[in-house]
Design a protein around this motif. Structure first.
Motif, PDB file in Angstrom:
ATOM      1  N   ALA A  39      38.484   9.688 -26.967  1.00  0.00           N
ATOM      2  CA  ALA A  39      39.380  10.376 -27.572  1.00  0.00           C
ATOM      3  C   ALA A  39      38.836  11.767 -27.684  1.00  0.00           C
ATOM      4  O   ALA A  39      39.644  12.689 -27.946  1.00  0.00           O
ATOM      5  N   LEU A  40      37.679  12.085 -27.283  1.00  0.00           N
ATOM      6  CA  LEU A  40      36.959  13.402 -27.045  1.00  0.00           C
ATOM      7  C   LEU A  40      37.685  14.150 -25.905  1.00  0.00           C
ATOM      8  O   LEU A  40      38.084  13.651 -24.786  1.00  0.00           O
ATOM      9  N   PRO A  41      37.981  15.402 -26.034  1.00  0.00           N
ATOM     10  CA  PRO A  41      38.542  16.154 -24.864  1.00  0.00           C
ATOM     11  C   PRO A  41      37.391  16.389 -23.827  1.00  0.00           C
ATOM     12  O   PRO A  41      36.439  16.360 -23.947  1.00  0.00           O
ATOM     13  N   ASP A  42      38.132  16.419 -22.550  1.00  0.00           N
ATOM     14  CA  ASP A  42      37.341  16.627 -21.398  1.00  0.00           C
ATOM     15  C   ASP A  42      36.679  18.173 -21.362  1.00  0.00           C
ATOM     16  O   ASP A  42      37.409  19.045 -22.043  1.00  0.00           O
ATOM     17  N   TYR A  43      35.489  18.110 -20.761  1.00  0.00           N
ATOM     18  CA  TYR A  43      34.955  19.640 -20.652  1.00  0.00           C
ATOM     19  C   TYR A  43      35.869  20.278 -19.814  1.00  0.00           C
ATOM     20  O   TYR A  43      36.183  20.076 -18.828  1.00  0.00           O
ATOM     21  N   ASP A  44      36.044  21.659 -20.207  1.00  0.00           N
ATOM     22  CA  ASP A  44      36.504  22.682 -19.320  1.00  0.00           C
ATOM     23  C   ASP A  44      35.832  23.572 -18.377  1.00  0.00           C
ATOM     24  O   ASP A  44      35.061  24.195 -18.661  1.00  0.00           O
ATOM     25  N   TYR A  45      35.652  22.823 -17.107  1.00  0.00           N
ATOM     26  CA  TYR A  45      34.618  23.362 -16.262  1.00  0.00           C
ATOM     27  C   TYR A  45      35.024  24.977 -15.957  1.00  0.00           C
ATOM     28  O   TYR A  45      33.981  25.855 -15.895  1.00  0.00           O
ATOM     29  N   ALA A  46      36.213  24.950 -15.368  1.00  0.00           N
ATOM     30  CA  ALA A  46      36.432  26.515 -15.257  1.00  0.00           C
ATOM     31  C   ALA A  46      36.297  27.374 -16.162  1.00  0.00           C
ATOM     32  O   ALA A  46      35.931  28.799 -16.036  1.00  0.00           O
ATOM     33  N   LEU A  47      36.782  27.212 -17.448  1.00  0.00           N
ATOM     34  CA  LEU A  47      36.682  28.095 -18.680  1.00  0.00           C
ATOM     35  C   LEU A  47      35.139  28.459 -18.835  1.00  0.00           C
ATOM     36  O   LEU A  47      34.795  29.588 -18.697  1.00  0.00           O
ATOM     37  N   GLN A  48      34.584  27.450 -18.951  1.00  0.00           N
ATOM     38  CA  GLN A  48      33.130  27.722 -19.275  1.00  0.00           C
ATOM     39  C   GLN A  48      32.250  28.553 -18.191  1.00  0.00           C
ATOM     40  O   GLN A  48      31.394  29.356 -18.386  1.00  0.00           O
ATOM     41  N   LEU A  63      26.017  26.245 -11.687  1.00  0.00           N
ATOM     42  CA  LEU A  63      25.687  24.832 -12.031  1.00  0.00           C
ATOM     43  C   LEU A  63      27.241  24.010 -12.616  1.00  0.00           C
ATOM     44  O   LEU A  63      27.495  23.237 -12.231  1.00  0.00           O
ATOM     45  N   VAL A  64      27.752  24.958 -13.637  1.00  0.00           N
ATOM     46  CA  VAL A  64      28.967  24.338 -14.310  1.00  0.00           C
ATOM     47  C   VAL A  64      29.828  24.107 -13.193  1.00  0.00           C
ATOM     48  O   VAL A  64      30.615  23.026 -13.078  1.00  0.00           O
ATOM     49  N   ALA A  65      30.160  25.312 -12.272  1.00  0.00           N
ATOM     50  CA  ALA A  65      31.451  25.209 -11.494  1.00  0.00           C
ATOM     51  C   ALA A  65      31.278  24.164 -10.244  1.00  0.00           C
ATOM     52  O   ALA A  65      31.849  23.054 -10.158  1.00  0.00           O
ATOM     53  N   GLU A  66      29.940  23.679  -9.759  1.00  0.00           N
ATOM     54  CA  GLU A  66      29.736  22.671  -9.037  1.00  0.00           C
ATOM     55  C   GLU A  66      29.653  21.321  -9.734  1.00  0.00           C
ATOM     56  O   GLU A  66      30.508  20.355  -9.029  1.00  0.00           O
ATOM     57  N   ALA A  67      29.395  21.240 -10.911  1.00  0.00           N
ATOM     58  CA  ALA A  67      29.713  19.924 -11.675  1.00  0.00           C
ATOM     59  C   ALA A  67      31.138  19.565 -11.766  1.00  0.00           C
ATOM     60  O   ALA A  67      31.678  18.427 -11.583  1.00  0.00           O
ATOM     61  N   GLY A  68      31.843  20.666 -11.873  1.00  0.00           N
ATOM     62  CA  GLY A  68      33.506  20.390 -12.176  1.00  0.00           C
ATOM     63  C   GLY A  68      33.981  20.155 -10.795  1.00  0.00           C
ATOM     64  O   GLY A  68      34.879  19.345 -10.648  1.00  0.00           O
ATOM     65  N   GLU A  79      41.030  23.409  -6.388  1.00  0.00           N
ATOM     66  CA  GLU A  79      41.107  24.843  -5.689  1.00  0.00           C
ATOM     67  C   GLU A  79      40.652  25.897  -6.557  1.00  0.00           C
ATOM     68  O   GLU A  79      40.047  26.810  -6.181  1.00  0.00           O
ATOM     69  N   GLN A  80      41.043  25.724  -7.912  1.00  0.00           N
ATOM     70  CA  GLN A  80      40.966  26.863  -8.819  1.00  0.00           C
ATOM     71  C   GLN A  80      39.187  26.770  -9.071  1.00  0.00           C
ATOM     72  O   GLN A  80      38.565  27.963  -9.041  1.00  0.00           O
ATOM     73  N   LEU A  81      38.342  25.793  -9.003  1.00  0.00           N
ATOM     74  CA  LEU A  81      37.179  25.803  -9.236  1.00  0.00           C
ATOM     75  C   LEU A  81      36.388  26.407  -7.892  1.00  0.00           C
ATOM     76  O   LEU A  81      35.574  26.988  -8.115  1.00  0.00           O
ATOM     77  N   GLY A  82      36.901  25.899  -6.667  1.00  0.00           N
ATOM     78  CA  GLY A  82      36.384  26.421  -5.537  1.00  0.00           C
ATOM     79  C   GLY A  82      36.548  27.846  -5.395  1.00  0.00           C
ATOM     80  O   GLY A  82      35.684  28.528  -4.881  1.00  0.00           O
ATOM     81  N   GLU A  83      37.789  28.577  -5.905  1.00  0.00           N
ATOM     82  CA  GLU A  83      37.762  30.055  -5.695  1.00  0.00           C
ATOM     83  C   GLU A  83      36.720  30.671  -6.816  1.00  0.00           C
ATOM     84  O   GLU A  83      36.016  31.816  -6.465  1.00  0.00           O
ATOM     85  N   LEU A  84      36.700  29.998  -7.796  1.00  0.00           N
ATOM     86  CA  LEU A  84      35.775  30.351  -8.938  1.00  0.00           C
ATOM     87  C   LEU A  84      34.302  30.403  -8.451  1.00  0.00           C
ATOM     88  O   LEU A  84      33.357  31.373  -8.559  1.00  0.00           O
ATOM     89  N   ARG A  85      33.888  29.323  -7.781  1.00  0.00           N
ATOM     90  CA  ARG A  85      32.524  29.360  -7.273  1.00  0.00           C
ATOM     91  C   ARG A  85      32.207  30.377  -6.372  1.00  0.00           C
ATOM     92  O   ARG A  85      31.097  30.794  -6.282  1.00  0.00           O
ATOM     93  N   GLN A  86      32.968  30.791  -5.457  1.00  0.00           N
ATOM     94  CA  GLN A  86      33.115  31.608  -4.310  1.00  0.00           C
ATOM     95  C   GLN A  86      32.827  32.945  -5.098  1.00  0.00           C
ATOM     96  O   GLN A  86      31.926  33.720  -4.789  1.00  0.00           O
ATOM     97  N   ARG A  87      33.647  33.421  -6.066  1.00  0.00           N
ATOM     98  CA  ARG A  87      33.349  34.400  -6.721  1.00  0.00           C
ATOM     99  C   ARG A  87      32.202  34.776  -7.377  1.00  0.00           C
ATOM    100  O   ARG A  87      31.515  35.549  -7.244  1.00  0.00           O
ATOM    101  N   ILE A  88      31.662  33.371  -8.017  1.00  0.00           N
ATOM    102  CA  ILE A  88      30.351  33.627  -8.387  1.00  0.00           C
ATOM    103  C   ILE A  88      29.069  33.988  -7.571  1.00  0.00           C
ATOM    104  O   ILE A  88      28.315  34.551  -7.584  1.00  0.00           O
ATOM    105  N   VAL A  89      29.203  33.308  -6.553  1.00  0.00           N
ATOM    106  CA  VAL A  89      28.174  33.418  -5.418  1.00  0.00           C
ATOM    107  C   VAL A  89      28.361  34.902  -4.911  1.00  0.00           C
ATOM    108  O   VAL A  89      27.292  35.405  -4.721  1.00  0.00           O
ATOM    109  N   ASP A  90      29.446  35.385  -4.748  1.00  0.00           N
ATOM    110  CA  ASP A  90      29.488  36.674  -4.210  1.00  0.00           C
ATOM    111  C   ASP A  90      28.881  37.665  -5.139  1.00  0.00           C
ATOM    112  O   ASP A  90      28.444  38.674  -4.673  1.00  0.00           O
ATOM    113  N   GLU A  91      29.210  37.613  -6.519  1.00  0.00           N
ATOM    114  CA  GLU A  91      28.559  38.435  -7.518  1.00  0.00           C
ATOM    115  C   GLU A  91      27.123  38.331  -7.521  1.00  0.00           C
ATOM    116  O   GLU A  91      26.212  39.098  -7.488  1.00  0.00           O
TER     117      GLU A  91
END
Length: 397
Positions: A39-48, A63-68, A79-91
């Protein structure tokens, strides 16, 4: 004889049904624990991950994006997490920021990025970092301030072991954690004791093992997450468990998100490690719940315990999980079986108590022949009897 056999077999079946129902009822706490965990909610990887990126905590965000990405099965979320990971790497990979972090790490031995750690390790490889730390701590001593025995001990051992560069990554991480206030007092006392032992007896093996475990953790979790994990490590044994779990898929993220309960699960053996990796999908709340309810979550279902000694492998684990998740349904089936067998037993008892059907007459039991009926006169006898003819009346004269 057949009636007795039917009665005994019915008694045996109802005893078996009652026993299985009682065993299944013992598993209700297990079912409750699993239901609460699901019943516990799943972790929101993209938001965190995006929140950490906005705070420029790139190592933890990555670390969070790759786990997601490793846990996501939905194509849109992947796809959303992949784009976010690339943005993190670029910055993160901006050359000006990387150069500044490397310089900060080399000069001060602090930072929370791979570049800062690289600068600190390079400085330690050339003994500059160890000398710098000894000078800083010596200056504090001259000013009457408290000298950090951990940093002094690690720096002194690092100077003595200049020919052992593999030692420097771990010691640099430990000093990073100590400066950031991320090393518990219990662990700090142990590290200081090991450093004194290494300097006194020239036996650096115990300290080298601690440094190696810290390096293993640092390679998987990167500096910022490693420092966060070290906040919950109280001794060398806990560090070794954390390093071992970090080398599993999703292990570094689980240790980072779960904090101290994650270290407790990592030290709880194979079941604890498995539940740490599983509960991390629910975030910190999931890890805390798994650490608190581990005995119930890992308890073998009583029904499976009857057959567990017969065979081993993946089938028992899958069957055990299925039994834990469907205990109420199984309990209802067994209860219905008990009711059915009880009614059947009552019917057979009543039938067994009924008197036998009426037998032959008592004269048959005595062996006496019943009296014969008198033979009725046959039709032939009747027909052979002379019939009376009516008398003819004489005419009168």
């Amino acid at each position: 004889m057949i009636a007795w056999f039917s009665l005994l077999s019915s008694i045996a079946r109802i005893a078996l049904a009652v026993t299985l129902t009682w065993l299944c009822a013992q598993a209700l706490p297990i079912w409750d624990a699993w239901q609460a965990f699901d019943a516990l909610p799943d972790y929101d990887y993209a938001l965190q991950a995006d929140s950490l990126r906005s705070q420029q905590r790139y190592s933890e965000a990555l670390l969070v994006a790759e786990a997601g990405l490793s846990e996501s099965s939905d194509s849109f979320r992947h796809e959303q997490l992949g784009e976010l990971r690339q943005r993190i790497v670029d910055e993160r990979d901006d050359w000006r920021r990387r150069l500044a972090d490397a310089g900060q790490g080399a000069l001060t031995g602090t930072g929370n990025t791979p570049e800062a750690l690289a600068g600190a390790v390079v400085a330690d490889l050339f003994v500059f970092g160890d000398i710098r730390d000894l000078v800083v701590q010596g200056g504090k001593g001259l000013q009457g301030q408290e000298v950090d025995e951990v940093i002094v001990g690690l720096s002194a051992v690092g100077i003595a072991l200049t020919a052992a560069p593999a030692f420097d990554l771990g010691t640099a991480l430990l000093k990073f954690a100590r400066r950031a206030g991320a090393m518990t007092e219990a662990f700090a006392r142990q590290v200081a004791s090991l450093a004194r032992q290494a300097m006194g007896s020239r036996s650096v093996l115990p300290l080298a093992e601690v440094a190696e475990d810290a390096a293993r953790l640092g390679k998987r979790a990167e500096p910022a997450a490693t420092i966060a994990i070290l906040k919950n490590v109280d001794d060398a044994a806990a560090l070794k468990s954390a390093a071992r779990v970090s080398e599993k898929q999703g292990g570094a993220f689980a240790l980072w998100v779960g904090e101290r309960p994650a270290i407790e699960l990592a030290q709880a053996g194979a079941d604890g490690e498995a539940w740490l990796l599983r509960s991390a999908r629910k975030g910190k709340a999931g890890v805390e719940y798994a650490a608190r309810e581990l005995p119930a979550l890992t308890r073998v279902h009583p029904l499976l315990g009857l057959a567990k000694g017969v065979y081993k492998g993946n089938v028992p684990r899958l069957l055990d999980e299925a039994l834990k998740r469907h205990t109420p349904q199984l309990l209802g089936f067994l209860f219905g079986w008990v009711v059915f067998e009880g009614l059947l037993l009552m019917w057979r008892i009543n039938r067994f108590d009924d008197p036998a059907p009426a037998s032959k007459s008592s004269s048959d039991d005595d062996g006496e022949e019943p009296p014969r009926k008198r033979a009725e006169p046959s039709m032939r006898a009747e027909s052979s009897a002379p019939t009376a003819r009516p008398s003819r009346k004489e005419p009168s004269l």
